[in-house]
Enzyme design. Structure first.
Site, PDB file in Angstrom:
ATOM      1  N   ASP A  81      35.913 -13.653   0.198  1.00 52.14           N
ATOM      2  CA  ASP A  81      36.997 -14.324  -0.530  1.00 52.14           C
ATOM      3  C   ASP A  81      37.280 -13.579  -1.838  1.00 52.14           C
ATOM      4  O   ASP A  81      36.365 -13.291  -2.606  1.00 52.14           O
ATOM      5  CB  ASP A  81      36.569 -15.768  -0.820  1.00 52.14           C
ATOM      6  CG  ASP A  81      37.694 -16.619  -1.384  1.00 52.14           C
ATOM      7  OD1 ASP A  81      38.873 -16.312  -1.124  1.00 52.14           O
ATOM      8  OD2 ASP A  81      37.381 -17.613  -2.080  1.00 52.14           O
ATOM      9  N   HIS A  82      38.539 -13.257  -2.075  1.00 45.87           N
ATOM     10  CA  HIS A  82      38.977 -12.617  -3.319  1.00 45.87           C
ATOM     11  C   HIS A  82      38.136 -11.386  -3.674  1.00 45.87           C
ATOM     12  O   HIS A  82      37.547 -11.292  -4.748  1.00 45.87           O
ATOM     13  CB  HIS A  82      38.951 -13.607  -4.486  1.00 45.87           C
ATOM     14  CG  HIS A  82      40.062 -14.608  -4.446  1.00 45.87           C
ATOM     15  ND1 HIS A  82      41.367 -14.276  -4.736  1.00 45.87           N
ATOM     16  CD2 HIS A  82      40.076 -15.919  -4.124  1.00 45.87           C
ATOM     17  CE1 HIS A  82      42.126 -15.355  -4.610  1.00 45.87           C
ATOM     18  NE2 HIS A  82      41.364 -16.351  -4.225  1.00 45.87           N
ATOM     19  N   GLY A 180      40.914 -24.381  -8.584  1.00 52.01           N
ATOM     20  CA  GLY A 180      40.216 -25.341  -9.428  1.00 52.01           C
ATOM     21  C   GLY A 180      40.602 -26.777  -9.153  1.00 52.01           C
ATOM     22  O   GLY A 180      41.253 -27.111  -8.163  1.00 52.01           O
ATOM     23  N   LYS A 183      45.299 -28.949 -10.362  1.00 49.47           N
ATOM     24  CA  LYS A 183      46.334 -28.181  -9.683  1.00 49.47           C
ATOM     25  C   LYS A 183      47.754 -28.588 -10.064  1.00 49.47           C
ATOM     26  O   LYS A 183      48.628 -27.754 -10.227  1.00 49.47           O
ATOM     27  CB  LYS A 183      46.161 -28.317  -8.164  1.00 49.47           C
ATOM     28  CG  LYS A 183      44.799 -27.859  -7.673  1.00 49.47           C
ATOM     29  CD  LYS A 183      44.700 -27.990  -6.169  1.00 49.47           C
ATOM     30  CE  LYS A 183      43.288 -27.678  -5.699  1.00 49.47           C
ATOM     31  NZ  LYS A 183      42.857 -26.322  -6.048  1.00 49.47           N
ATOM     32  N   ARG A 259      32.421 -28.848  -4.073  1.00 44.38           N
ATOM     33  CA  ARG A 259      31.660 -28.909  -5.325  1.00 44.38           C
ATOM     34  C   ARG A 259      31.651 -30.334  -5.885  1.00 44.38           C
ATOM     35  O   ARG A 259      30.657 -30.774  -6.462  1.00 44.38           O
ATOM     36  CB  ARG A 259      32.268 -27.953  -6.346  1.00 44.38           C
ATOM     37  CG  ARG A 259      32.280 -26.505  -5.895  1.00 44.38           C
ATOM     38  CD  ARG A 259      32.871 -25.599  -6.953  1.00 44.38           C
ATOM     39  NE  ARG A 259      33.027 -24.233  -6.457  1.00 44.38           N
ATOM     40  CZ  ARG A 259      32.925 -23.148  -7.200  1.00 44.38           C
ATOM     41  NH1 ARG A 259      32.647 -23.272  -8.481  1.00 44.38           N
ATOM     42  NH2 ARG A 259      33.091 -21.949  -6.684  1.00 44.38           N
TER      43      ARG A 259
END
Length: 316
Positions: A81-82, A180, A183, A259
């Site tokens: 990812d990224h 995050g 949004k 998370r």
């Protein structure tokens, strides 16, 4: 069974989106596999640069290999990812990843094309899929920090040129989401108009939605009730997942929500058990809670109960 994202997208296109979930430890991996098997869904394991540094990249790879032996019926891709160019090459050469994302979206268009094309050439030589990004999402997540003033939606005409010039297998588009837990403001939602234009110019081409956690308000409320201080958070409306999938979005990234589940479980456990110091009891609770969360998201993505049909299409 590890497959490429291109194989997953071929079956999913226009019907459902495959959930892409970030993991950092054994508990997340176990919850992810359990939830995916319970909902009979294919999935994508995402490993970020931050996750590879958290313990050691070899540790995460070993955890995933072990999980695939524990759950042999699982069909999934292992995706960077990224990644920057150097990290992409490291993953391509590892012999473990089946997909990488090169994120040069912060560079000018021509530079983004140049970098992406190099990664595509090296990845395709080893049968590995490549995701690229055009446009910039706002928000903060790990190494990514883009203020809203610099965020920009993907230009549909540029998207077509970019895919043609790079040969990438999927494209992450900026259509209004952000990284995050913070949004949106008010009633803002996805820019389906941009998505529709991109699909018209790139029919049949897999698109990717980053920053797509829903940030459940009940999770946030429970975290705050257990001592947290998360205020003003808002995520993507889960009812927009399937409409996006019908417009060519085949991969939807969900990280922040996991998370939040972890934080809620651990805050509540130690609040209710102040004399406890063993991390295994809340870890076991998290595995089950995360599995339920994964299964619920796969239903909303439309990927639930697709495992048998996918296996048949793969000839496995």
């Amino acid at each position: 069974m590890i497959v490429t994202t291109a194989q997953l997208f071929k079956h999913a296109y226009g019907k459902y989106a495959v959930g892409a979930y970030n993991i950092n430890n054994a508990e997340q991996a176990m919850g992810l596999f359990k939830g995916a098997i319970a909902s009979k869904a294919p999935f994508i394991i995402q490993i970020s640069k931050g996750a590879r540094k958290y313990t050691d990249k070899r540790m995460l790879e070993a955890i995933i290999r072990a999980a695939s032996e524990i759950f042999p019926e699982a069909i999934f891709a292992v995706h960077l990812d990224h990644g920057d160019e150097e990290t992409c090459y490291d993953c391509i050469n590892s012999g473990f990843f089946s997909s990488v994302m090169i994120d040069a979206s912060h560079d000018p268009f021509a530079r983004n094309v140049e970098i992406t094309k190099r990664v595509v050439d090296k990845a395709h030589a080893k049968g590995i899929s490549v995701e690229a990004e055009l446009g910039m999402l706002g928000g903060v997540e790990e190494d990514i920090k883009v203020d809203e003033g610099h965020a920009m939606l993907t230009n549909p005409d540029e998207a077509k040129d970019f895919v043609t010039q790079t040969g990438c297998d999927s494209l992450a588009c900026a259509i209004g989401t952000s990284h995050g837990a913070f949004k949106f403001k008010g009633k803002q939602s996805l820019h389906f108009d941009v998505l529709t234009k991109i699909k018209a110019l790139l029919p049949g081409f897999p698109l990717v939605m980053h920053g797509s956690s829903s940030v459940p308000q009940d999770e946030v409320a429970r975290i705050n009730a257990a001592g947290g201080q998360i205020a003003g958070s808002m995520g993507v409306d889960v009812n927009e997942y399937l409409p996006a999938a019908k417009l060519g979005v085949t991969k939807i990234n969900i990280d922040t929500d996991g998370r939040l589940v972890w934080t809620r479980v651990h805050r509540e456990f130690f609040r209710d058990n102040p004399k406890e110091f063993d991390f295994r009891p809340p870890g076991k609770i998290f595995i089950e809670e995360y599995a339920k969360f994964i299964a619920s998201r796969n239903v909303l993505l439309g990927s639930a109960n697709q495992l048998d049909a996918l296996r048949q299409s793969l000839g496995k």
